[in-house]
Design a protein around this motif. Sequence first.
Motif, PDB file in Angstrom:
ATOM      1  N   UNK A  33       0.887  -1.152   0.053  1.00 27.36           N
ATOM      2  CA  UNK A  33      -0.004  -0.019   0.080  1.00 27.36           C
ATOM      3  C   UNK A  33       0.835   1.248   0.048  1.00 27.36           C
ATOM      4  N   UNK A  34       0.335   2.341   0.293  1.00 29.66           N
ATOM      5  CA  UNK A  34       1.332   3.917   0.509  1.00 29.66           C
ATOM      6  C   UNK A  34       1.805   3.863  -0.799  1.00 29.66           C
ATOM      7  N   UNK A  35       3.145   4.316  -0.516  1.00 29.36           N
ATOM      8  CA  UNK A  35       4.041   4.830  -1.664  1.00 29.36           C
ATOM      9  C   UNK A  35       4.172   3.438  -2.892  1.00 29.36           C
ATOM     10  N   UNK A  36       4.256   2.302  -2.386  1.00 29.41           N
ATOM     11  CA  UNK A  36       4.312   1.150  -3.028  1.00 29.41           C
ATOM     12  C   UNK A  36       2.908   0.960  -4.098  1.00 29.41           C
ATOM     13  N   UNK A  37       1.904   0.846  -3.605  1.00 25.86           N
ATOM     14  CA  UNK A  37       0.665   0.641  -4.250  1.00 25.86           C
ATOM     15  C   UNK A  37       0.506   1.805  -5.091  1.00 25.86           C
ATOM     16  N   UNK A  38       0.742   3.169  -4.373  1.00 26.33           N
ATOM     17  CA  UNK A  38       0.452   4.407  -5.139  1.00 26.33           C
ATOM     18  C   UNK A  38       1.420   4.445  -6.314  1.00 26.33           C
ATOM     19  N   UNK A  39       2.588   4.116  -6.364  1.00 25.56           N
ATOM     20  CA  UNK A  39       3.576   4.229  -7.444  1.00 25.56           C
ATOM     21  C   UNK A  39       2.972   3.498  -8.601  1.00 25.56           C
ATOM     22  N   UNK A  40       2.592   2.016  -8.167  1.00 28.57           N
ATOM     23  CA  UNK A  40       2.121   0.998  -9.280  1.00 28.57           C
ATOM     24  C   UNK A  40       0.789   1.619  -9.828  1.00 28.57           C
ATOM     25  N   UNK A 424      14.321   9.936  -5.953  1.00 29.12           N
ATOM     26  CA  UNK A 424      13.583   9.965  -7.031  1.00 29.12           C
ATOM     27  C   UNK A 424      12.408  11.032  -7.049  1.00 29.12           C
ATOM     28  N   UNK A 425      12.124  11.701  -5.760  1.00 27.49           N
ATOM     29  CA  UNK A 425      11.315  12.590  -5.373  1.00 27.49           C
ATOM     30  C   UNK A 425      11.976  14.009  -5.682  1.00 27.49           C
ATOM     31  N   UNK A 510       9.985  -1.468  -5.099  1.00 23.21           N
ATOM     32  CA  UNK A 510       9.253   0.091  -4.961  1.00 23.21           C
ATOM     33  C   UNK A 510      10.127   1.283  -5.321  1.00 23.21           C
ATOM     34  N   UNK A 511      11.417   1.023  -4.685  1.00 24.76           N
ATOM     35  CA  UNK A 511      12.318   1.938  -5.116  1.00 24.76           C
ATOM     36  C   UNK A 511      12.567   2.086  -6.681  1.00 24.76           C
ATOM     37  N   UNK A 512      12.727   0.905  -7.271  1.00 20.13           N
ATOM     38  CA  UNK A 512      12.930   0.751  -8.741  1.00 20.13           C
ATOM     39  C   UNK A 512      11.665   1.198  -9.477  1.00 20.13           C
ATOM     40  N   UNK A 513      10.616   0.833  -9.046  1.00 16.70           N
ATOM     41  CA  UNK A 513       9.461   1.198  -9.564  1.00 16.70           C
ATOM     42  C   UNK A 513       9.277   2.846  -9.783  1.00 16.70           C
ATOM     43  N   UNK A 514       9.627   3.512  -8.745  1.00 14.70           N
ATOM     44  CA  UNK A 514       9.618   4.803  -8.826  1.00 14.70           C
ATOM     45  C   UNK A 514      10.799   5.553  -9.803  1.00 14.70           C
ATOM     46  N   UNK A 515      11.888   4.986  -9.852  1.00 14.21           N
ATOM     47  CA  UNK A 515      12.852   5.151 -10.547  1.00 14.21           C
ATOM     48  C   UNK A 515      12.453   5.091 -12.224  1.00 14.21           C
ATOM     49  N   UNK A 516      11.650   3.744 -12.530  1.00 15.89           N
ATOM     50  CA  UNK A 516      11.354   3.556 -13.954  1.00 15.89           C
ATOM     51  C   UNK A 516      10.121   4.602 -14.221  1.00 15.89           C
TER      52      UNK A 516
END
Length: 604
Positions: A33-40, A424-425, A510-516
């Motif tokens: 959830x949170x930033x992980x689900x939000x980024x997805x 990433x932010x 999660x870190x990689x998803x935000x970078x992608x």
Amino acid sequence: MYGFHGAYLRIDLTRDESTRIPLDPGVLRAHLGGVGLGAWLLDREAPVGVDPLAPEAPIVLAFSPLVGTPLTTSAKFAVVAKSPLTGMLSDGLSSSDFALAGKAMGVDAIVIVGRCAEPSIWRAGRLEATDQWGASAADTERALAGTGRVIAIGIAGENGVRFASLSNGGRHAGRGGIGAVMGAKRLKALVVAGDVATQLADPARVRAQALDLARRSLGEATAKYRELGTLANLPVFDRLGVLPTRNFQSGRFDGIARLVEGGLAAGHGSTRQSCARCTIGCEHRYAAADGSTARVEYESAFALGPLCGIDDPAAVVEAIGRCDALGLDTISAGGTIAFAMECGERGWLADGPRFGDARSLLASLDAIAARRGVGDLLAEGSRRAALRIGRGALAIAAQVKGLEMPGYEPRGLHAQALGFAVGTRGADHNRSSAYEIDFSEKADRLHGDSRTALLTIESEDRAALIDSLILCKFLRGAFADVYAESAELLEAVTGMDFSAAELRDLATRVVTLRKRFNVREGWKPADDSLPDRFFDEAVESPGAPTARLSRERLGEMIRAYYVARGWSPDGYPPLPREREDAVGAEADAAGRMQAESLRPEPLG
């Protein structure tokens, strides 16, 4: 499902339609959830290259499996969008009863797209025209009290200030300008209410865990936050020479005694409060001259105090309260105004604010929110303002990727310098907490190296897990092993057999998803750096002649960081199937296939 509801609510403001869209269990397990689900969800919902202020640009409000449980500090939500300040992913976190009410609608997230035909609020599944346009977020919340829990924007969001915030229950998701995204949608407020409980796999075990975590939250690791709050950092950072002062021209502030010892630390007129469902109680509110109160913590006090050369504690409290009322991110507001102050000092900007002048600081906040006079330029943020001013102004604009720097002097804190550069932010202290490495015995804060890079990755990954759970980072010292203990919490709530190793993989994902996401939106290797000032100028450092950071040293740390992450030497992450574990890759693929095939289910 236990912990999860297995769906998100998609609100289309253009059509005034709300649909409940299922979420695959594999996607939820892989991102929590949170930033992980939000980024997805942002990656799924945002068209490639979308203008952050366009109707198509989504705002994602993401909860987590722990929201709605008795676990302390779990009443939080993440807000994720493409930032109008940076053009890249922005994710913020906020604690409030809004998170509890939002998840009680029976969803794990809310996605907002489209644009209202006129200024409106969204309530009970429908849009309503509002007379609150032009009101403060707090006044709007009061006007809507009794109908549900509210997030709202102030006039800064209405006027498209690129660092406008969202407000809820006196708390703010400030960084990155998501308030401007909401304002561009002509959405003044979102009101949520629900009665769907979060089901627990093992209620008795969760209650026992909640009691244990509450006890630990009152231990030594959180004592300083309860006693003075993060304001305790001001005199400590000044002694170490890492308190950014006068637009990062110095790491020491001559007015620290008046600001802290005779003012803020004395706590005159201050009260202590807690966030929703929190046992720590770190919030310290101070009375302003007009009778209002403002939540005062380190970042706000630094940005509107030493960074602008202001040592009057009453003026700093007033400035923080003004930002809250107008809906401005305090860090970016202070950073942009401090930049303007130095430009004025150099003769580059006429009629701007001046260092040490509290009146010009307060006037600048009003001008920015209204986009009046020089405030229209400053409402664009320091990077865009610098590009318009020219004359080498970009070298002294203390920002990374367009996001103004928080209160850590990177020349004297090399791990945090790396965290700022690769974040990433943008320039950020919350997505890595790399400054903790600098203040530990694990690294030399004045001589960063490849080990600094490895420790920074550990810090980033830990933050990504905590922000996906979502729990307060002030709890991090209460955990002996955050991965193993988080797995136990999740198992009791969801009934899924999480392991510490799986959660480590999830954090990296999660870190990689935000970078992608940033790469797909135009990120380039040159974006992972600092402004020229931090390489070309040194600052005084207690115990050493000067504190310096060379381009070569930062470059070496950045390359070591990329290699350790498994990315290319110039910072590009591989495609998901090349490196991610099978669970994450299959979950992402399953979720995308499902998204293409599912027909949204209209709300009743």
